[in-house]
Design a protein around this motif. Structure first.
Motif, PDB file in Angstrom:
ATOM      1  N   UNK A 119       0.829  -1.196   0.000  1.00  0.00           N
ATOM      2  CA  UNK A 119       0.000   0.000   0.000  1.00  0.00           C
ATOM      3  C   UNK A 119       0.868   1.253   0.000  1.00  0.00           C
ATOM      4  N   UNK A 120       0.446   2.245  -0.769  1.00  0.00           N
ATOM      5  CA  UNK A 120       1.167   3.512  -0.873  1.00  0.00           C
ATOM      6  C   UNK A 120       0.195   4.667  -0.661  1.00  0.00           C
ATOM      7  N   UNK A 143       1.589   7.949   6.649  1.00  0.00           N
ATOM      8  CA  UNK A 143       2.105   6.586   6.675  1.00  0.00           C
ATOM      9  C   UNK A 143       1.592   5.820   7.886  1.00  0.00           C
ATOM     10  N   UNK A 144       1.646   6.444   9.063  1.00  0.00           N
ATOM     11  CA  UNK A 144       1.188   5.781  10.274  1.00  0.00           C
ATOM     12  C   UNK A 144      -0.317   5.553  10.260  1.00  0.00           C
ATOM     13  N   UNK A 145      -1.068   6.521   9.708  1.00  0.00           N
ATOM     14  CA  UNK A 145      -2.522   6.369   9.635  1.00  0.00           C
ATOM     15  C   UNK A 145      -2.905   5.214   8.710  1.00  0.00           C
ATOM     16  N   UNK A 158      -3.944  -2.440   9.640  1.00  0.00           N
ATOM     17  CA  UNK A 158      -3.651  -3.421  10.670  1.00  0.00           C
ATOM     18  C   UNK A 158      -2.206  -3.847  10.758  1.00  0.00           C
ATOM     19  N   UNK A 159      -1.287  -2.961  10.366  1.00  0.00           N
ATOM     20  CA  UNK A 159       0.142  -3.271  10.482  1.00  0.00           C
ATOM     21  C   UNK A 159       0.611  -2.841  11.875  1.00  0.00           C
ATOM     22  N   UNK A 166       6.739  -3.558   7.126  1.00  0.00           N
ATOM     23  CA  UNK A 166       7.704  -3.659   6.037  1.00  0.00           C
ATOM     24  C   UNK A 166       7.160  -4.481   4.880  1.00  0.00           C
ATOM     25  N   UNK A 167       6.350  -5.470   5.194  1.00  0.00           N
ATOM     26  CA  UNK A 167       5.797  -6.345   4.165  1.00  0.00           C
ATOM     27  C   UNK A 167       4.661  -5.698   3.389  1.00  0.00           C
TER      28      UNK A 167
END
Length: 199
Positions: free
Chosen positions: A132-133, A163-165, A171-172, A179-180
């Motif tokens: 995801x980007x 990025x954090x949102x 669910x990372x 990283x994945x």
């Protein structure tokens, strides 16, 4: 910019040199360009379709902008959506217009000190090859050599929040999953050719 088939025909851009494109600027133009990217179909904008031209003129009228803004916005959208994009792990020979998994104007809530929530909106979120980007359009008038400095100096905190949102939304919760599944944040400076305007 040149038009084919009359005022309502396809809009086609000539080759653009590797330099900053000038023209209309400021807050009103930025709002206008973002609205065009939000409401316009990427395939139509990248090809300069009659529908894209009609939408661009309608939005410009609503924003109180002239034909010069229409020309610049269509030229910029064709350039950033239709040109091949190759940056780090992303390789899109047909450009951003070829994306199939995307969300425009992605809204999110982000916790801030004091226990409250901040509402944010990312211009574009997309998935490419499992990652995801988050992407942000920038209409800044800035020299090519200063793009990295502009991002680091003005948008670093924004990129961190985006990025954090997005990572939280997907669910990372640990470094391995992050990283994945997360590819990164991209800033696309739309007044530049895509091969040098993405930071």
């Amino acid at each position: 910019l040149r038009r084919r088939g009359g005022d309502e025909g396809d809009v086609v851009i000539d080759e653009v040199p590797h330099e900053t494109v000038q023209g209309p600027a400021g807050k009103d133009y930025g709002i206008y360009f973002h609205a065009l990217m939000e409401h316009g179909a990427f395939d139509g904008l990248s090809s300069g379709s009659p529908e894209a031209l009609k939408l661009a003129r309608t939005l410009a009228f609503q924003q109180g902008l002239g034909e010069d803004a229409v020309v610049l916005a269509l030229e910029s959208s064709q350039r950033v959506l239709g040109a091949p994009l190759k940056i780090e792990a992303i390789h899109l020979p047909l450009g951003l217009a070829s994306l199939t998994e995307l969300a425009k104007e992605w809204e999110f809530l982000y916790p801030v000190p004091g226990g409250s929530l901040m509402k944010g909106i990312a211009d574009l979120v997309f998935r490419y090859e499992g990652k995801a980007y988050v992407l942000d359009w920038k209409t800044d008038t800035v020299d090519t050599k200063d793009l990295r400095e502009r991002v680091d100096g003005h948008y670093a905190e924004q990129a961190k929040i985006y990025s954090l949102a997005l990572a939280r939304h997907l669910g990372f919760h640990d470094e391995v999953s992050y990283e994945k599944g997360f590819g990164g944040a991209l800033y696309v400076f739309v007044r530049h050719p895509l091969d040098v305007g993405v930071v």
